[in-house]
Design an enzyme around this catalytic site. Structure first.
Site, PDB file in Angstrom:
ATOM      1  N   ARG A 123       0.812  -1.249   0.000  1.00  0.00           N
ATOM      2  CA  ARG A 123       0.000   0.000   0.000  1.00  0.00           C
ATOM      3  C   ARG A 123       0.828   1.273   0.000  1.00  0.00           C
ATOM      4  O   ARG A 123       0.344   2.348   0.364  1.00  0.00           O
ATOM      5  CB  ARG A 123      -0.988   0.011   1.171  1.00  0.00           C
ATOM      6  CG  ARG A 123      -1.956  -1.127   1.119  1.00  0.00           C
ATOM      7  CD  ARG A 123      -3.296  -0.771   1.707  1.00  0.00           C
ATOM      8  NE  ARG A 123      -4.222  -1.823   1.421  1.00  0.00           N
ATOM      9  CZ  ARG A 123      -4.301  -2.949   2.125  1.00  0.00           C
ATOM     10  NH1 ARG A 123      -3.523  -3.119   3.160  1.00  0.00           N
ATOM     11  NH2 ARG A 123      -5.152  -3.872   1.775  1.00  0.00           N
ATOM     12  N   LYS A 145       4.365  11.332 -11.549  1.00  0.00           N
ATOM     13  CA  LYS A 145       3.530  10.485 -12.413  1.00  0.00           C
ATOM     14  C   LYS A 145       4.203   9.134 -12.552  1.00  0.00           C
ATOM     15  O   LYS A 145       5.405   9.069 -12.832  1.00  0.00           O
ATOM     16  CB  LYS A 145       3.395  11.098 -13.808  1.00  0.00           C
ATOM     17  CG  LYS A 145       2.261  12.075 -13.939  1.00  0.00           C
ATOM     18  CD  LYS A 145       2.055  12.402 -15.416  1.00  0.00           C
ATOM     19  CE  LYS A 145       1.025  13.493 -15.580  1.00  0.00           C
ATOM     20  NZ  LYS A 145       0.891  13.922 -16.990  1.00  0.00           N
ATOM     21  N   GLU A 187      12.494  16.990 -25.138  1.00  0.00           N
ATOM     22  CA  GLU A 187      11.665  17.314 -23.959  1.00  0.00           C
ATOM     23  C   GLU A 187      12.205  18.565 -23.257  1.00  0.00           C
ATOM     24  O   GLU A 187      11.455  19.336 -22.675  1.00  0.00           O
ATOM     25  CB  GLU A 187      11.625  16.135 -22.971  1.00  0.00           C
ATOM     26  CG  GLU A 187      10.853  14.911 -23.462  1.00  0.00           C
ATOM     27  CD  GLU A 187       9.340  14.983 -23.202  1.00  0.00           C
ATOM     28  OE1 GLU A 187       8.830  16.019 -22.738  1.00  0.00           O
ATOM     29  OE2 GLU A 187       8.671  13.971 -23.498  1.00  0.00           O
ATOM     30  N   LYS A 229       9.950  22.321 -14.994  1.00  0.00           N
ATOM     31  CA  LYS A 229       9.043  21.217 -14.655  1.00  0.00           C
ATOM     32  C   LYS A 229       8.629  21.318 -13.186  1.00  0.00           C
ATOM     33  O   LYS A 229       7.463  21.121 -12.838  1.00  0.00           O
ATOM     34  CB  LYS A 229       9.718  19.872 -14.946  1.00  0.00           C
ATOM     35  CG  LYS A 229       8.922  18.688 -14.433  1.00  0.00           C
ATOM     36  CD  LYS A 229       8.384  17.768 -15.474  1.00  0.00           C
ATOM     37  CE  LYS A 229       7.284  16.890 -14.905  1.00  0.00           C
ATOM     38  NZ  LYS A 229       7.065  15.654 -15.570  1.00  0.00           N
ATOM     39  N   GLU A 239      -2.567  17.551 -12.640  1.00  0.00           N
ATOM     40  CA  GLU A 239      -2.949  17.915 -14.007  1.00  0.00           C
ATOM     41  C   GLU A 239      -4.401  18.361 -14.100  1.00  0.00           C
ATOM     42  O   GLU A 239      -5.148  17.952 -14.980  1.00  0.00           O
ATOM     43  CB  GLU A 239      -2.667  16.752 -14.982  1.00  0.00           C
ATOM     44  CG  GLU A 239      -2.491  17.245 -16.414  1.00  0.00           C
ATOM     45  CD  GLU A 239      -1.944  16.180 -17.359  1.00  0.00           C
ATOM     46  OE1 GLU A 239      -0.838  15.701 -17.105  1.00  0.00           O
ATOM     47  OE2 GLU A 239      -2.645  15.865 -18.336  1.00  0.00           O
ATOM     48  N   ARG A 243      -0.679  21.828 -15.568  1.00  0.00           N
ATOM     49  CA  ARG A 243       0.287  20.770 -15.875  1.00  0.00           C
ATOM     50  C   ARG A 243       0.120  20.234 -17.299  1.00  0.00           C
ATOM     51  O   ARG A 243       1.043  19.680 -17.878  1.00  0.00           O
ATOM     52  CB  ARG A 243       0.182  19.637 -14.831  1.00  0.00           C
ATOM     53  CG  ARG A 243       1.292  18.615 -14.977  1.00  0.00           C
ATOM     54  CD  ARG A 243       1.401  17.675 -13.789  1.00  0.00           C
ATOM     55  NE  ARG A 243       2.414  16.675 -14.048  1.00  0.00           N
ATOM     56  CZ  ARG A 243       2.944  15.880 -13.130  1.00  0.00           C
ATOM     57  NH1 ARG A 243       2.558  15.969 -11.876  1.00  0.00           N
ATOM     58  NH2 ARG A 243       3.853  14.983 -13.453  1.00  0.00           N
ATOM     59  N   ASN A 247       2.304  18.719 -21.887  1.00  0.00           N
ATOM     60  CA  ASN A 247       1.954  17.788 -22.961  1.00  0.00           C
ATOM     61  C   ASN A 247       2.107  18.398 -24.356  1.00  0.00           C
ATOM     62  O   ASN A 247       1.625  17.843 -25.340  1.00  0.00           O
ATOM     63  CB  ASN A 247       0.509  17.292 -22.786  1.00  0.00           C
ATOM     64  CG  ASN A 247       0.373  16.438 -21.540  1.00  0.00           C
ATOM     65  OD1 ASN A 247       1.324  15.764 -21.138  1.00  0.00           O
ATOM     66  ND2 ASN A 247      -0.792  16.469 -20.915  1.00  0.00           N
ATOM     67  N   HIS A 250       2.630  16.155 -27.293  1.00  0.00           N
ATOM     68  CA  HIS A 250       2.282  14.790 -26.896  1.00  0.00           C
ATOM     69  C   HIS A 250       0.967  14.310 -27.495  1.00  0.00           C
ATOM     70  O   HIS A 250       0.755  13.116 -27.617  1.00  0.00           O
ATOM     71  CB  HIS A 250       2.207  14.672 -25.370  1.00  0.00           C
ATOM     72  CG  HIS A 250       3.567  14.683 -24.711  1.00  0.00           C
ATOM     73  ND1 HIS A 250       4.427  15.754 -24.821  1.00  0.00           N
ATOM     74  CD2 HIS A 250       4.222  13.763 -23.963  1.00  0.00           C
ATOM     75  CE1 HIS A 250       5.538  15.496 -24.145  1.00  0.00           C
ATOM     76  NE2 HIS A 250       5.447  14.288 -23.628  1.00  0.00           N
ATOM     77  N   HIS A 254       1.827  10.982 -29.092  1.00  0.00           N
ATOM     78  CA  HIS A 254       1.339   9.689 -28.587  1.00  0.00           C
ATOM     79  C   HIS A 254       0.628   8.902 -29.687  1.00  0.00           C
ATOM     80  O   HIS A 254       0.771   7.683 -29.786  1.00  0.00           O
ATOM     81  CB  HIS A 254       0.355   9.902 -27.425  1.00  0.00           C
ATOM     82  CG  HIS A 254       1.048   9.991 -26.098  1.00  0.00           C
ATOM     83  ND1 HIS A 254       0.405  10.406 -24.962  1.00  0.00           N
ATOM     84  CD2 HIS A 254       2.323   9.712 -25.732  1.00  0.00           C
ATOM     85  CE1 HIS A 254       1.270  10.396 -23.946  1.00  0.00           C
ATOM     86  NE2 HIS A 254       2.430   9.980 -24.394  1.00  0.00           N
ATOM     87  N   HIS A 267      10.266   7.964 -27.623  1.00  0.00           N
ATOM     88  CA  HIS A 267       9.224   8.885 -27.159  1.00  0.00           C
ATOM     89  C   HIS A 267       9.553  10.345 -27.506  1.00  0.00           C
ATOM     90  O   HIS A 267       8.714  11.079 -28.054  1.00  0.00           O
ATOM     91  CB  HIS A 267       9.021   8.713 -25.643  1.00  0.00           C
ATOM     92  CG  HIS A 267       8.078   9.705 -25.060  1.00  0.00           C
ATOM     93  ND1 HIS A 267       6.724   9.694 -25.355  1.00  0.00           N
ATOM     94  CD2 HIS A 267       8.278  10.769 -24.238  1.00  0.00           C
ATOM     95  CE1 HIS A 267       6.148  10.705 -24.725  1.00  0.00           C
ATOM     96  NE2 HIS A 267       7.065  11.366 -24.041  1.00  0.00           N
TER      97      HIS A 267
HETATM   98  N1  GLY Z   1       5.353  14.169 -18.578  1.00  0.00           N
HETATM   99  C1  GLY Z   1       4.334  15.106 -18.327  1.00  0.00           C
HETATM  100  C2  GLY Z   1       4.042  15.310 -16.883  1.00  0.00           C
HETATM  101  O1  GLY Z   1       4.813  14.892 -16.039  1.00  0.00           O
HETATM  102  O2  GLY Z   1       3.036  15.869 -16.571  1.00  0.00           O
END
Ligand code: GLY
Length: 366
Positions: A123, A145, A187, A229, A239, A243, A247, A250, A254, A267
């Site tokens: 947990r 994330k 990035e 970041k 997000e 946030r 993207n 992306h 994606h 990526h």
């Molecule tokens: N890679 C995008 C984020 O961490 O929100």
């Protein structure tokens, strides 16, 4: 030795990104307080183990930190729930209890898998991120994330689980294969486009040094990207809004990755094509002037040849509708407005999206 500390402050946890060349060999000193009287398991992949694990383990052990090493198979195709399960079984066999700390030593896949495992093992246990690729240093390791892929798509299972600390040593990038190094830089360039004109200019003015991995310039690129970041994540952990700006590139990126079955593109390279498409959309919708659009496109293409490939535009459009960023059938795009400023928008006419996907398709075939 020089070290900077960049704070990340989120509602669920505040922590620091410790950054400096040579920091891996000082991990014990940097992380000693957090790991005091704790058992730590380093999770990594074979190429990183061979090159860097010894440096990390030696430093931790010199500070009296008991560490064990667990290996997972290398590559995006192992970013799956079964890998998590196997690692968890190994942890249980080795008597890992709720007091352990997991240390992710590797690229984006290792960071995402280890973070996910830490968030659900018994947990939830602590995780420290020690990213070893550009992509992981400027993006994956920061912000909590975590995730694994499903057959149906990337990162469709995951959690938010903030690390106790992130240790970034840009010197480890020296040994990164050139293609992977460049893919991560997209990035970092993205960070400049969305919120740091100075960082963007660094890419324009010092491209040669960046490509030659000049240690001083690389450290600045990484530090500025991490700062960007960290500030975005601190303002919007889950997000809920801001946030999403991370993207940029992306949405279409994606879709390209999924359509080409994650094989021809790394990526970062997919994000690169996605950023060119987003720039095209911004230009076509009157949100961006042509000079700035040209600067962005030239910067993206300035890192050398992106892999050539082809796809059906109609299939990309279909995939866009089923992306996890798509809500109630509405596709969201992050579009550049100027260098250092982007906008989140959902009202792009499909014809314009189609023309942007066609445009990058032509570039990708030339
Ligand atoms: N890679 C995008 C984020 O961490 O929100």
């Amino acid at each position: 030795m020089f070290m900077i500390s960049i704070p990340v402050a989120t509602p669920s946890r505040s922590y620091e990104v410790l950054l400096g060349s040579g920091l891996l060999a000082r991990a014990g000193e940097c992380l000693g307080k957090i790991l005091e009287n704790r058992r730590a398991f380093v999770i990594t992949v074979s190429p990183v183990r061979r090159r860097w694990a010894k440096v990390l383990l030696k430093s931790l052990s010199a500070s009296g930190i008991e560490t064990e090493l667990l290996e997972m198979p290398d590559g995006e195709r192992w970013k799956r729930l079964t890998t998590l399960e196997k690692l968890a079984e190994k942890l249980v066999k080795q008597g890992a209890d709720r007091g352990v700390t997991l240390i992710a030593l590797g690229g984006g896949v290792v960071c995402d898998v280890t973070g996910f495992l830490a968030s659900i093992y018994m947990r939830g246990v602590d995780v420290i991120q020690v990213p070893t690729t550009v992509l992981a240093q400027v993006d994956a390791a920061i912000g909590g994330k975590t995730g694994v892929n499903l057959v149906s798509g990337k990162n469709l299972l995951g959690t938010f689980h903030q690390p106790r600390a992130v240790l970034v040593d840009p010197a480890v990038l020296e040994t990164l294969p050139s293609r992977e190094y460049c893919a991560g830089l997209y990035e970092a360039l993205k960070c400049g486009i969305i919120g740091d004109p100075g960082l963007f200019r660094l890419f324009e003015d010092r491209r040669r040094e960046i490509l030659d991995r000049d240690p001083v310039v690389v450290e600045k690129v990484i530090a500025d990207s991490v700062r960007l970041k960290a500030s975005v994540v601190s303002a919007d952990e889950r997000e809920g809004g801001l946030r999403q700006v991370l993207n940029l590139g992306h949405t279409i990126g994606h879709a390209l990755e999924a359509e080409t079955r994650y094989t021809p593109l790394l990526h970062g390279e997919a994000v690169a094509w996605g950023m060119i498409a987003a720039t095209h959309i911004a230009l076509s919708t009157g949100k961006l002037d042509s000079v700035t659009a040209g600067r962005i496109t030239n910067s993206v293409l300035g890192f050398g040849r992106l892999p050539r490939m082809t796809w059906q535009t109609a299939s990309i459009l279909k995939r866009l509708r089923s992306d996890k960023k798509t809500r109630q059938g509405v596709v969201h795009f992050i579009l550049p407005r100027e260098i250092g400023k982007v906008e989140i928008t959902s009202d792009v006419p499909e014809a314009i999206v189609r023309s942007a996907v066609d445009e990058i398709r032509k570039l990708a075939r030339d």
